[in-house]
Structures are given as C-alpha cells and as structure tokens.
Design an enzyme around this catalytic site. Structure first.
Site, PDB file in Angstrom:
ATOM      1  N   ALA A  43      38.287  23.916  53.305  1.00  0.00           N
ATOM      2  CA  ALA A  43      37.607  22.681  52.903  1.00  0.00           C
ATOM      3  C   ALA A  43      38.046  22.301  51.500  1.00  0.00           C
ATOM      4  CB  ALA A  43      36.095  22.886  52.941  1.00  0.00           C
ATOM      5  N   ARG A  45      37.866  18.918  48.428  1.00  0.00           N
ATOM      6  CA  ARG A  45      37.057  17.744  48.089  1.00  0.00           C
ATOM      7  C   ARG A  45      37.791  16.464  48.494  1.00  0.00           C
ATOM      8  NH1 ARG A  45      34.415  17.758  42.300  1.00  0.00           N
ATOM      9  NH2 ARG A  45      35.666  19.619  42.385  1.00  0.00           N
ATOM     10  N   GLU A 129      33.638  40.806  44.317  1.00  0.00           N
ATOM     11  CA  GLU A 129      34.402  41.462  43.244  1.00  0.00           C
ATOM     12  C   GLU A 129      34.922  40.458  42.214  1.00  0.00           C
ATOM     13  OE1 GLU A 129      35.356  45.116  42.884  1.00  0.00           O
ATOM     14  OE2 GLU A 129      35.377  44.013  41.000  1.00  0.00           O
ATOM     15  N   LYS A 205      27.652  37.413  34.463  1.00  0.00           N
ATOM     16  CA  LYS A 205      28.409  38.617  34.812  1.00  0.00           C
ATOM     17  C   LYS A 205      27.635  39.879  34.423  1.00  0.00           C
ATOM     18  CE  LYS A 205      32.715  36.053  34.354  1.00  0.00           C
ATOM     19  NZ  LYS A 205      33.702  35.550  33.405  1.00  0.00           N
ATOM     20  N   GLY A 302      42.017  33.221  35.646  1.00  0.00           N
ATOM     21  CA  GLY A 302      43.332  32.735  36.058  1.00  0.00           C
ATOM     22  C   GLY A 302      43.514  32.886  37.559  1.00  0.00           C
TER      23      GLY A 302
HETATM   24  N1  HSE Z   1      35.467  30.923  32.601  1.00  0.00           N
HETATM   25  C1  HSE Z   1      35.610  32.293  32.923  1.00  0.00           C
HETATM   26  C2  HSE Z   1      36.176  33.019  31.725  1.00  0.00           C
HETATM   27  C3  HSE Z   1      36.517  32.414  34.117  1.00  0.00           C
HETATM   28  O1  HSE Z   1      36.602  32.363  30.773  1.00  0.00           O
HETATM   29  O2  HSE Z   1      36.178  34.233  31.713  1.00  0.00           O
HETATM   30  C4  HSE Z   1      36.403  33.708  34.842  1.00  0.00           C
HETATM   31  O3  HSE Z   1      35.129  33.996  35.254  1.00  0.00           O
END
Ligand code: HSE
Length: 437
Positions: A43, A45, A129, A205, A302
């Site tokens: 999918a 946009r 992960e 995180k 990345g």
């Molecule tokens: N925006 C996040 C960072 C990307 O700069 O770490 C990865 O989660």
C-alpha cells in the site's frame, strides 16, 4: 515449502529499503527462512509517484486495509508510522489472523499493551525489532541473549538525529539548525522532527527497552523526557574543556524497588565508549548482574539498516509459522501473565551529578554566595571555572560541576541562585553521569 506472501504498508524510506533488501538478498533469505519470501502486495499513499524500489511483481493499492485483508498475505509489514491509522491496520491484520512486523516505536510504546494482548489471544506474532535503534538487534539481545540476567541498567543513545546534531556541534562547531536540516535531508529525522529534538522518539524507544529489560508493562507516560533544544555550542565546548561529551541519553536504571526512566541530555566522560558514538550511530549499554556491561553499537536510522531489522523480523515470523504459539519468545520477553508494574523514581528523587552554567556579575563575593547556596542545599562542588571575559554588562559565564546529589536539592539550589541579584539569566543545568549502575 510454499513461498510466503507478505504485504507491506508504506513504501517510504524504510518500506523501499525493505523491498530492496528482500530482492537483493532473496536467495540467502530463502535459505535462512526455509522458504521463499515474496512481497505480493503493498500500500502506498500516491499510486502515481515514482518509487525508489523495484515494485515489479507487487500489486499496489492506495488502501492499506486491502493489504490487511488480502487472503493471500500471511504477514503484514506496517511501515507508515503514527499511532492512529497504523493501529487500525495492525488490529485489522491481527483480526484477519495475520502476523505483523512493524518499525513503529510510537505505536508499540503507546498501544503495545493492547496490540500484544490481541496478538497473544490469537496465537499471532507482532515483531518490532526495527522500532528501536534501527539496525541494532537490541530487542533480540535483551529478550533472548540476556534472558539469564537481572538487568541493572540500560543506557542508550537511541535517537540518531539528536546524536547527529550534537556530533556536528562538537566536531564542526556547527549550529543546531544546519545540522537538523542535514539530518532531515539524509532521511534520519521523523516526519515531525520535534519528536527527535524534544526527546519523544527516544522516550518511545526507552519505553520499549525498559519494558523488555524489567518485565514491566509499556508505559510511555512514565518516562521523564527532555530534548536537546536548549543545548548551546558553548555548553558543548565547556563540557569538552572539563573532559566530558554531551550526549542525549535514554536511561533505565534499577534503583531498589524502583526504576529510573528518563531521557535527557547528559555529560558523560569523554573516555567512555558511549562518548565516541557519533553521527547517526546509536549504542545501547546494557548491564546485567551476570554478564556485566555490554555495549551494542550500529546505525540507528536510515533505509538499509532499518530494513535489516525489518527483514530479520520477517524471517523470524516466517520460521515460526509452523511453530506452536506456546513455544514462541514472548513479545516483551517475560510471559504476559508475569509482567508486573514497577514504581518509577520521581524526578526529584533521582541522584546524579550536574553541570551548571551561570551568567553572573564579575565582582567579589558572587562565587562565595553561589557556593554558600549550594552547600546549604547539600550540593558539593567538584569543579568551578570562570569562562571567557566579561560582556558589556559586566557579566561572565561560570561553569560548575557538582558531585552526585538529589535532583530535588539541585532544583532548590538553582531557584535560590537565580534569585540572587548578581545572576543575569536562568541557570543552565545538564545532568552528568559516569554510567556506573
Ligand atoms: N528519527 C529516528 C532517529 C529514526 O533519528 O533515530 C529512527 O528511529
């Protein structure tokens, strides 16, 4: 064995990278998974936009729910981010009996408890992960590799964008804005970069990592969160003069029956391994009672590094398609019925050392007044320096490093220092940590 069809929702930076990696390494991936894995549906946009990845053989749609409902798709890979549509897609995929792979830290940190409950009830897997630290397999390490340990602390540089900015300020003496623009151009930043700068991304995180490390339910609202927006170039260089680097850290530390959960900029000794984690790289220090300190390092963002983790999850899920759900690794490392809440240390009760920068009138007795206030509040000074020459108003920067004290004492002392007539602007406070448990 029959090939497995997967559906990808979102072909942006990470989605495009995932399709690329699956194509590029398809032979090795099939050998690892035991069967061919092919993207049958995706999918996007905008159907008319040109794509960075090869979409031949993939039926494209602009309705993500078509992917979640496609009877030929066994695994739905959610890569659109955000907490609303992504949540509906994931729940719909689970409703349809499909396993899910996601790189969405906001979704897992804020709605993970509901999602894992729904998955568990249906005997399905939600793998995530890539939600933490891009290409570093930190979820697998914590959940499986360190399963024998009682985790003492976990300290991570988990936002590549903030680390990129702080590194540029350190190495090039750059300002904040140009570094942020560079990070955005390189595809590291979130679509809303305030999530990176204000620490929200790192807090998402840390929420996930702390839950897995300590067996506590996900609770994003419990994380104290501070970003890097107030750090100035002079703080970076004064810290260097004192033998420290400023890093943006997520800290989850066991403290008696409580756990510290906090994200903020922090001075760390320049000789510590984490101090040399530069640019978009991430690193997570995990200290377990059995293993001691371990450090896990790699690209935190990345297309390719994140795709590396997404594809690893796809392979894991494909391998478990034929496994008894009872034998799978629990989503949050601990059995769902064994997750127990833990009190989070109130900010005022945390203990650490501090870097303070003050703008003070350069006249006799001012430093003595500051030292008196610190002493009265049980804050002991480790180092004090007057930096540079006085400005046109007769003020000079003074930098103080304290010994470890309680945050509450420091806050009280700062309030009293700011009330002195000789103090020209609010005190800059940055926490300092030697990274010992
Ligand atoms: N925006 C996040 C960072 C990307 O700069 O770490 C990865 O989660």
């Amino acid at each position: 064995m029959e090939p497995v069809n997967i559906g990808v929702v979102g072909l942006g930076t990470v989605g495009g990278g995932t399709v690329d990696v699956l194509h590029r390494n398809s032979a090795e991936i099939s050998r690892r998974a035991g069967r061919e894995i092919r993207v049958s549906r995706a999918a996007v946009r905008d159907l008319d936009r040109s794509r960075s990845c090869d979409t031949s053989g993939i039926t494209l749609t602009n309705d993500p729910f078509e992917v979640a409902n496609d009877p030929d798709v066994r695994v739905v890979v959610e890569l659109i981010g955000g907490e609303t549509t992504a949540f509906e897609i994931v729940m719909e995929a689970l409703e349809q009996g499909k396993h899910v792979v996601t790189a969405n830290k906001a979704l897992i940190a804020t709605r993970g408890n509901e999602i894992f409950r729904a998955a568990h009830e249906r005997g399905l897997v939600v793998a995530f992960e890539a939600a933490v630290a891009g290409g570093i397999s930190i979820i697998k390490i914590l959940r499986e590799g360190l399963a024998g340990n009682r985790v003492k602390q976990l300290v991570g540089i988990v936002n590549g964008t903030s680390n990129y900015i702080l590194t540029g300020m350190h190495e090039r003496g750059s300002d904040f804005e140009p570094m942020l623009r560079e990070a955005q151009a390189l595809g590291y930043a979130e679509s809303d970069p305030t999530f990176d700068i204000d620490g929200v991304d790192a807090a998402h995180k840390l929420t996930i990592l702390a839950s897995i490390a300590y067996g506590i339910p996900l609770d994003f609202s419990a994380v104290y969160t501070e970003g890097i927006g107030t750090i100035q170039g002079k703080d970076v260089s004064y810290a260097e003069d004192l033998g420290y680097r400023i890093k943006h850290l997520g800290i989850a530390r066991r403290r008696g029956n409580r756990v510290d959960l906090r994200v903020h900029p922090c001075l760390i000794p320049e000789t510590h391994l984490l101090a040399s984690v530069d640019g978009v790289m991430n690193a997570i220090l995990v200290e377990g009672d059995a293993v001691g300190q371990t450090i896990h390092y790699g690209a935190g963002a990345g297309a390719n590094p994140t795709a590396s983790s997404v594809v690893a999850d796809i392979v894991d899920v494909v391998r478990t398609l034929t496994a008894d759900p009872g034998n799978r690794v629990p989503h949050l490392a601990f059995q769902p019925t064994a997750l127990t809440s833990k009190d989070v240390t109130p900010l005022g009760d945390i203990e650490c050392a501090y870097y303070l920068r003050l703008l003070a009138l350069d006249r006799p007795g001012v430093l003595a007044e500051i030292a008196r206030i610190l002493g009265e509040n049980n804050v002991s000074i480790e180092a004090i320096r007057q930096q540079g020459t006085k400005n046109n108003d007769g003020n000079v920067s003074v930098v103080i490093v304290t010994h470890k004290t309680r945050e509450m004492s420091m806050t009280r002392a700062i309030g009293a220092i700011e009330a002195l007539p000789a103090i020209a602007e609010p005190v800059m406070r940055i926490r300092l940590d030697t990274l010992e448990a």
